[in-house]
Scaffold this active site. Structure first.
Site, PDB file in Angstrom:
ATOM      1  N   SER A   8     -10.097  -0.121   6.927  1.00 23.96           N
ATOM      2  CA  SER A   8      -9.447   0.051   5.622  1.00 23.96           C
ATOM      3  C   SER A   8      -8.777  -1.202   5.070  1.00 23.96           C
ATOM      4  O   SER A   8      -8.411  -1.238   3.905  1.00 23.96           O
ATOM      5  CB  SER A   8      -8.419   1.177   5.679  1.00 23.96           C
ATOM      6  OG  SER A   8      -9.060   2.423   5.558  1.00 23.96           O
TER       7      SER A   8
ATOM      8  N   SER B 155      -9.830   1.949   2.694  1.00 26.90           N
ATOM      9  CA  SER B 155      -8.945   2.667   1.809  1.00 26.90           C
ATOM     10  C   SER B 155      -7.920   1.789   1.085  1.00 26.90           C
ATOM     11  O   SER B 155      -7.344   2.229   0.090  1.00 26.90           O
ATOM     12  CB  SER B 155      -8.195   3.741   2.590  1.00 26.90           C
ATOM     13  OG  SER B 155      -7.325   3.177   3.536  1.00 26.90           O
TER      14      SER B 155
ATOM     15  N   LYS C  82       0.850  -1.197   0.000  1.00 24.22           N
ATOM     16  CA  LYS C  82       0.000   0.000   0.000  1.00 24.22           C
ATOM     17  C   LYS C  82       0.882   1.243   0.000  1.00 24.22           C
ATOM     18  O   LYS C  82       1.890   1.294   0.717  1.00 24.22           O
ATOM     19  CB  LYS C  82      -0.918  -0.026   1.233  1.00 24.22           C
ATOM     20  CG  LYS C  82      -1.964   1.079   1.256  1.00 24.22           C
ATOM     21  CD  LYS C  82      -2.899   0.937   2.468  1.00 24.22           C
ATOM     22  CE  LYS C  82      -3.970   1.999   2.512  1.00 24.22           C
ATOM     23  NZ  LYS C  82      -4.869   1.844   3.691  1.00 24.22           N
TER      24      LYS C  82
END
Lengths: 488, 99
Positions: free
Chosen positions: A179, A155, A80
């Site tokens: 997330s 997210s 990420k």
């Protein structure tokens, strides 16, 4: 393509035994990314040169014994883009950090590299991890591999989509209010938020420091366990990392007949999509069939969780994001004086959602409002923690739907921030209480994935993995998403 | 509305954000709706509840006072938009520059 059907455990085993080379695995991953990611949009940066170089080095410079000591030997992984990396740019999907090159690696990245994993790239997210759909990235849209007209969740939408579309077997994400688990549920993969403190946050770009945790995405339970093992454990660079040993590298399958599983009534009420409900009920029947005892419980402060979360998370965010001032990081808007330079830089560099949250957080911390908002939220946080403490006096684990609904279409919630916030209604509680949570894919409804959330007492990740493994063993092997040129 | 346009401007100034006059109304409305939702918390009597600021039961973490390797000044400043000799350059703050 050779190898991408295997999970990470299988990939590493074959690299260790010499059946397949790290380069073959990395090539397969990069070819898959090249073939499908124009439809999905998971990757913000692909490091094909660096990844092939690392793979060649692993293949040629290490003896078989050395490879055997690497639990993730040759396994391609996605990271990420809010975890800093020395070899690749880190943007947090924000214009503010365009072109930012970190002078150091996050601890979790160091641990991945030390375990023999090969990062192939950085994946998309909502800007600074603020969102539930990955629509708030400053750079690109990420599409759900099961239906490219729908969001992947967020997210960590890039991490979830990359794993779901078979580009990589493993990815790292971060979870502040859901997330990791929300996109895992929407994309039909496993995603775990560890106990707060289990995994170092050093090098994770801070959103809400008392809630953030890094965790794994995978397509099998044993892969989630292995990646968690690699990244967990005390880190002197993060004073909040807990002083306990890392989790076990392999899963010990739990005995369901010894398990009391709590079903909180607040998570099974109105507002759940009937399709989700049907799948979750079927999974609960399966658990009962395995001999588990299902116990109705109550977590009475659940309805206050979203409000509490948005006060605490945004207050902490407003403080953490004050560092982006146009002085020390990439983006700067010119202005005649310093104060105007700050505010122009921040207004141009941050997206709308990030600015909304900074404003809300600043308001909650400002003179005259601190007690009414921030302190109040911290007190309700105590009540939410107590709910869980009390529940775990009578049950071993708690099970809920991960998200109340199926993945939504692009733009559907973008206009109403509050509606977007409510996507996380079942996931924020574990962040507030600091507990571990896993989203497990349990099947499809209307062709879209549904996730089941497991919650355990602090530091009992292995109990979750043991039961998720028992359930995984009896659920049908999941099919692959077929949309957007993904069929294989 | 729970948050007036003036209050939005005040908070924006605290946060060093500039809100365009054309966006002020909408921003005040959006934030007010979120605050109205947050008002839910006032249903709860928390008079005797202690706050949770962090969940790890930990006290001060100690380490030995030993000098360790750290980043060079050049590396630490490499991402600044304007850097001279490993120092960040900012607009002038004196002589009317910093009001």
């Amino acid at each position: 393509m050779a190898g991408l059907d295997w999970d990470a455990v299988e990939m590493a085993r074959r690299v260790q035994s010499g059946e397949v080379s790290a380069l073959e695995l990395v090539d397969a991953s990069l070819e898959r990314i090249a073939a499908v990611d124009s439809n999905i949009g998971a990757f913000l940066y692909v490091d094909d040169v660096g990844a092939r170089q690392s793979a060649r080095r692993l293949d040629s410079e290490l003896t078989r014994d050395q490879k055997k000591s690497l639990p993730l030997a040759g396994v391609p992984v996605a990271i990420k883009d809010n975890l800093v990396t020395r070899q690749m740019p880190t943007t947090a999907a924000s214009k503010m950090l365009q072109g930012f090159m970190s002078p150091y690696d996050a601890t979790v990245v160091e641990r991945l590299l030390a375990a023999g994993a090969i990062p192939v790239g950085k994946v998309n997210l909502d800007e600074f991890a603020m969102g539930s759909s990955t629509e708030h990235s400053a750079y690109q849209v990420t599409r759900n591999p099961w239906d490219i007209s729908r969001v992947p969740g967020g997210s960590s939408g890039g991490s979830a989509a990359a794993v779901a579309a078979g580009m990589v077997p493993l990815a790292l994400g971060s979870d502040t209010g859901g997330s990791i688990r929300t996109p895992a549920s929407y994309c039909g993969v496993f995603g775990m938020k560890p106990t707060y403190g289990r995994v170092s946050r050093y090098g994770l770009i801070a959103f809400a420091s008392s809630l953030d945790q890094v965790g794994p995405f995978s397509r099998t339970v044993r892969d989630a366990a292995l990646l968690l093992h690699v990244i967990s454990g005390r880190d002197p660079h993060d004073a909040t990392s807990v002083d306990v040993s890392s989790t076990a590298p392999t899963v010990v399958v739990a005995d369901p007949t010894q398990m009391r599983i709590g079903l909180p009534e607040e998570y099974f009420g109105d507002g759940i999509d009937p399709n989700v409900r049907t799948q979750v009920d079927a999974a609960l029947e399966t658990l009962k069939g395995l001999g588990a005892t299902l116990v109705p419980i109550s977590l009475p402060h659940t309805r206050y969780a979203i409000a509490t979360y948005y006060l605490i998370a945004n207050a902490e965010a407003s403080s953490n994001l004050s560092r982006y001032d146009g002085v020390r990081y990439g983006f700067r808007e010119t202005a005649p004086d310093l104060i105007q330079m700050y505010s122009r830089t921040r207004s141009q560099g941050f997206g709308d959602e990030v600015q909304r949250r900074i404003l809300l957080g600043t308001h909650a911390l400002s003179a005259g409002y601190y007690d009414a908002y921030y302190l109040k939220a911290q007190k309700v946080r105590t009540l939410i923690r107590r709910d869980f403490d009390q529940a775990f006096e009578s049950v071993d684990l708690i099970v809920t739907p991960t998200v109340p609904d199926l993945p939504f279409k692009f733009g559907e919630r973008a206009l109403d921030p509050l509606q977007m916030y409510l996507t996380d209604i079942f996931t924020v509680t574990t962040n507030l209480a600091g507990l571990p949570g896993l989203s497990q894919p349990i099947g499809l409804a209307d062709g879209l994935p549904v996730g089941l959330q497991w919650i355990a007492p602090a530091l009992e990740e292995e109990r979750i993995l043991g039961m998720a493994s028992a359930l995984e063993a009896v659920l049908p092997v999941p099919s692959w998403p077929m949309q957007g040129g993904l069929s294989r | 509305m729970l948050l007036s346009k003036e209050e939005v401007l005040h908070v924006a100034n605290l946060a060093r954000l500039s809100v365009e006059p054309s966006e002020l109304e909408e921003m005040a409305g959006t934030l007010s709706r979120v605050l109205e939702y947050i008002d839910l918390l006032n249903e709860l009597d928390t008079e005797s509840v202690s706050p949770t600021s962090q969940v790890v039961e930990q006290h001060t973490v100690w380490r030995s006072d030993v000098i360790q390797d750290s980043l060079s000044a050049e590396l630490a400043t490499q991402n600044g938009p304007q850097v001279v000799s490993a120092m960040f350059v900012v607009p002038k703050i004196l002589d009317g520059g910093g009001q």
